[in-house]
Write a protein that holds these residues in place. Structure first.
Motif, PDB file in Angstrom:
ATOM      1  N   PRO A  27      11.330  -3.891   3.710  1.00 29.76           N
ATOM      2  CA  PRO A  27      10.512  -3.321   4.789  1.00 29.76           C
ATOM      3  C   PRO A  27       9.473  -2.323   4.283  1.00 29.76           C
ATOM      4  CG  PRO A  27      12.812  -3.387   5.448  1.00 29.76           C
ATOM      5  CD  PRO A  27      12.781  -3.777   3.998  1.00 29.76           C
ATOM      6  N   LEU A  28       9.842  -1.482   3.308  1.00 29.29           N
ATOM      7  CA  LEU A  28       8.879  -0.505   2.793  1.00 29.29           C
ATOM      8  C   LEU A  28       7.747  -1.215   2.045  1.00 29.29           C
ATOM      9  CD1 LEU A  28       7.950   2.382   2.232  1.00 29.29           C
ATOM     10  CD2 LEU A  28       9.581   2.481   0.321  1.00 29.29           C
ATOM     11  N   LYS A  29       8.105  -2.202   1.248  1.00 29.38           N
ATOM     12  CA  LYS A  29       7.094  -2.959   0.486  1.00 29.38           C
ATOM     13  C   LYS A  29       6.073  -3.605   1.422  1.00 29.38           C
ATOM     14  CE  LYS A  29       8.331  -7.187  -0.484  1.00 29.38           C
ATOM     15  NZ  LYS A  29       9.086  -8.317  -1.046  1.00 29.38           N
ATOM     16  N   HIS A  30       6.558  -4.299   2.472  1.00 24.92           N
ATOM     17  CA  HIS A  30       5.627  -4.970   3.389  1.00 24.92           C
ATOM     18  C   HIS A  30       4.817  -3.952   4.190  1.00 24.92           C
ATOM     19  CE1 HIS A  30       8.055  -8.869   3.006  1.00 24.92           C
ATOM     20  NE2 HIS A  30       6.865  -9.070   2.493  1.00 24.92           N
ATOM     21  N   ALA A  31       5.463  -2.860   4.583  1.00 24.02           N
ATOM     22  CA  ALA A  31       4.731  -1.830   5.327  1.00 24.02           C
ATOM     23  C   ALA A  31       3.543  -1.352   4.494  1.00 24.02           C
ATOM     24  CB  ALA A  31       5.665  -0.678   5.667  1.00 24.02           C
ATOM     25  N   LEU A  32       3.776  -1.058   3.229  1.00 23.85           N
ATOM     26  CA  LEU A  32       2.684  -0.571   2.372  1.00 23.85           C
ATOM     27  C   LEU A  32       1.650  -1.664   2.139  1.00 23.85           C
ATOM     28  CD1 LEU A  32       4.805   1.466  -0.194  1.00 23.85           C
ATOM     29  CD2 LEU A  32       3.136   2.399   1.429  1.00 23.85           C
ATOM     30  N   ARG A  33       2.114  -2.886   1.897  1.00 23.40           N
ATOM     31  CA  ARG A  33       1.175  -3.985   1.630  1.00 23.40           C
ATOM     32  C   ARG A  33       0.227  -4.216   2.803  1.00 23.40           C
ATOM     33  NH1 ARG A  33       4.769  -8.743  -0.839  1.00 23.40           N
ATOM     34  NH2 ARG A  33       4.870  -7.734  -2.861  1.00 23.40           N
ATOM     35  N   PHE A  34       0.755  -4.009   4.023  1.00 24.21           N
ATOM     36  CA  PHE A  34      -0.066  -4.297   5.207  1.00 24.21           C
ATOM     37  C   PHE A  34      -0.609  -3.016   5.846  1.00 24.21           C
ATOM     38  CE2 PHE A  34       2.252  -8.264   4.570  1.00 24.21           C
ATOM     39  CZ  PHE A  34       1.200  -9.163   4.622  1.00 24.21           C
ATOM     40  N   GLY A  35      -0.721  -1.970   5.027  1.00 22.18           N
ATOM     41  CA  GLY A  35      -1.516  -0.807   5.439  1.00 22.18           C
ATOM     42  C   GLY A  35      -0.834   0.189   6.341  1.00 22.18           C
ATOM     43  N   ALA A  36       0.503   0.243   6.343  1.00 25.16           N
ATOM     44  CA  ALA A  36       1.187   1.210   7.211  1.00 25.16           C
ATOM     45  C   ALA A  36       0.934   2.640   6.746  1.00 25.16           C
ATOM     46  CB  ALA A  36       2.687   0.936   7.199  1.00 25.16           C
ATOM     47  N   ASP A  37       1.005   3.541   7.720  1.00 29.37           N
ATOM     48  CA  ASP A  37       0.952   4.968   7.419  1.00 29.37           C
ATOM     49  C   ASP A  37       2.405   5.419   7.200  1.00 29.37           C
ATOM     50  OD1 ASP A  37       0.603   7.663   7.327  1.00 29.37           O
ATOM     51  OD2 ASP A  37      -0.198   7.871   9.368  1.00 29.37           O
ATOM     52  N   VAL A  38       2.830   5.401   5.934  1.00 28.59           N
ATOM     53  CA  VAL A  38       4.214   5.796   5.608  1.00 28.59           C
ATOM     54  C   VAL A  38       4.240   7.311   5.440  1.00 28.59           C
ATOM     55  CG1 VAL A  38       6.107   5.546   3.960  1.00 28.59           C
ATOM     56  CG2 VAL A  38       4.687   3.559   4.535  1.00 28.59           C
ATOM     57  N   ARG A  55      10.580  -5.378 -10.323  1.00 26.58           N
ATOM     58  CA  ARG A  55      10.894  -6.805 -10.182  1.00 26.58           C
ATOM     59  C   ARG A  55      10.382  -7.396  -8.861  1.00 26.58           C
ATOM     60  NH1 ARG A  55      15.657  -9.626  -8.775  1.00 26.58           N
ATOM     61  NH2 ARG A  55      16.843  -7.726  -8.458  1.00 26.58           N
ATOM     62  N   LEU A  56      10.529  -6.641  -7.765  1.00 25.31           N
ATOM     63  CA  LEU A  56      10.290  -7.219  -6.433  1.00 25.31           C
ATOM     64  C   LEU A  56       8.992  -6.751  -5.768  1.00 25.31           C
ATOM     65  CD1 LEU A  56      13.918  -6.703  -5.081  1.00 25.31           C
ATOM     66  CD2 LEU A  56      12.942  -8.825  -5.962  1.00 25.31           C
ATOM     67  N   ALA A  57       8.455  -5.651  -6.231  1.00 32.13           N
ATOM     68  CA  ALA A  57       7.276  -5.096  -5.543  1.00 32.13           C
ATOM     69  C   ALA A  57       6.350  -4.404  -6.527  1.00 32.13           C
ATOM     70  CB  ALA A  57       7.740  -4.109  -4.467  1.00 32.13           C
ATOM     71  N   PRO A  58       5.952  -5.103  -7.616  1.00 28.22           N
ATOM     72  CA  PRO A  58       5.145  -4.420  -8.633  1.00 28.22           C
ATOM     73  C   PRO A  58       3.812  -3.910  -8.091  1.00 28.22           C
ATOM     74  CG  PRO A  58       5.262  -6.793  -9.051  1.00 28.22           C
ATOM     75  CD  PRO A  58       6.224  -6.504  -7.961  1.00 28.22           C
ATOM     76  N   ASP A  59       3.253  -4.597  -7.070  1.00 28.23           N
ATOM     77  CA  ASP A  59       1.944  -4.197  -6.535  1.00 28.23           C
ATOM     78  C   ASP A  59       1.988  -2.851  -5.831  1.00 28.23           C
ATOM     79  OD1 ASP A  59       3.614  -5.628  -4.711  1.00 28.23           O
ATOM     80  OD2 ASP A  59       1.936  -5.873  -3.329  1.00 28.23           O
ATOM     81  N   VAL A  60       3.159  -2.457  -5.324  1.00 27.66           N
ATOM     82  CA  VAL A  60       3.241  -1.172  -4.618  1.00 27.66           C
ATOM     83  C   VAL A  60       4.227  -0.214  -5.299  1.00 27.66           C
ATOM     84  CG1 VAL A  60       2.462  -1.977  -2.336  1.00 27.66           C
ATOM     85  CG2 VAL A  60       4.863  -2.232  -2.961  1.00 27.66           C
TER      86      VAL A  60
END
Ligand SMILES: C[S@@+](CC[C@H](N)C(=O)[O-])C[C@H]1O[C@@H](n2cnc3c(N)ncnc32)[C@H](O)[C@@H]1O
Length: 260
Positions: A27-38, A55-60
């Motif tokens: 959930p955190l990875k997708h939130a960041l990928r799609f521009g959430a205000d975390v 391993r699972l979320a290198p982009d973020v």
């Protein structure tokens, strides 16, 4: 922030309609990928989280490392009814949604309407498949909050990839010029290639299906074919079958859906 003060804070956030509680790395990875205000994130195991991110979320991974603060295991385990095995939890702001603008959008993507869904896991699975199929939005009716942490968990946080909102009743949906298509095991056979790509696709509640009111509003009533003897598909499965049946039939290439 004291570890102990986080427990009531996460408890309040679970009931706050402006916030989203993100339980776990996906959930955190997708939130960041799609521009959430975390707003904030916590872990009780920074080195394990760093290993999983690589391993699972290198982009973020870098952003997660920057925003996540370490807390003790006891406090972490109290932040949710079932602490995620990926050892990270976060709070984000829910995006504001302009439903009229969403429905008026001329892009060729259907809106999915879930009438009174009862199972939060099912609701999350519907959001996940709608995000994957690049649907225009998910609208729900009924008492259950589609942004409930359990639904967010089941959706792997993909609520941030498309508009997701709840309304009082299907009669409140401004049509935006979209035909309403009722998905119903007793309907006419679905022709995915003939489906208006801007349709409002309406799916019924798990036990009782679509209400008379919604069936009365519909421009068409269609079924996904099933082997004789099978009464119905699970709600999220039927959303997946309808959306991907349409996607695969359409074969349109777009920058947002390059593999179609
Ligand atoms: C579990 S089903 C509800 C079953 C309910 N007893 C009925 O007959 O509609 C939940 C929803 O999934 C959709 N659904 C399930 N199977 C379907 C099918 N074969 N064709 C079209 N929609 C289906 C419908 O929107 C249905 O309201």
């Amino acid at each position: 922030v004291q570890d102990g003060s986080l427990i009531p804070r996460f408890g309040r956030a679970r009931r706050d309609p402006t916030l989203a509680v993100l339980e776990g790395l996906h959930p955190l990875k997708h939130a960041l990928r799609f521009g959430a205000d975390v707003i904030e994130a916590y872990t009780d195991d920074p080195s394990e989280l760093a290993r999983l991110c690589a391993r699972l979320a290198p982009d973020v991974a870098r952003t997660i490392a920057e925003i996540t603060r370490p807390i003790g295991r006891t406090a972490f385990d109290e932040l949710a009814p079932l602490a995620p095995s990926t050892r990270v939890m976060a709070l984000a702001r829910r995006p504001r949604i302009d439903l009229d603008a969403v429905l008026a959008n001329a892009a060729p993507a259907p809106v999915v309407l879930l009438e009174n869904p009862r199972d939060l896991g099912n609701m999350g699975a519907c959001v996940r498949v709608c995000a994957a199929a690049d649907a225009a939005a998910v609208i729900t009716t009924g008492s259950h909050d589609p942004w409930h942490p359990d639904a967010l968990r089941a959706a792997a946080g993909l609520h941030f990839a498309l508009p997701v909102t709840r309304i009082d009743s299907a009669a409140c949906v401004p049509s935006g010029g979209r035909p309403t298509i009722a998905l119903d095991p007793a309907g006419e056979p679905l022709d995915p290639a003939g489906l208006d790509p801007r349709s409002l696709l309406a799916f019924g509640t798990e036990r009782h299906g679509l209400s008379r009111e919604l069936l009365g509003m519909a421009d068409a009533r269609v079924r996904i074919p099933m082997r004789p003897g099978v009464s119905s598909l699970n709600l999220a499965t039927s959303v997946a079958a309808a959306l991907f049946g349409w996607r695969l039939a359409m074969r349109a290439v777009s920058s947002r859906f390059p593999e179609a």
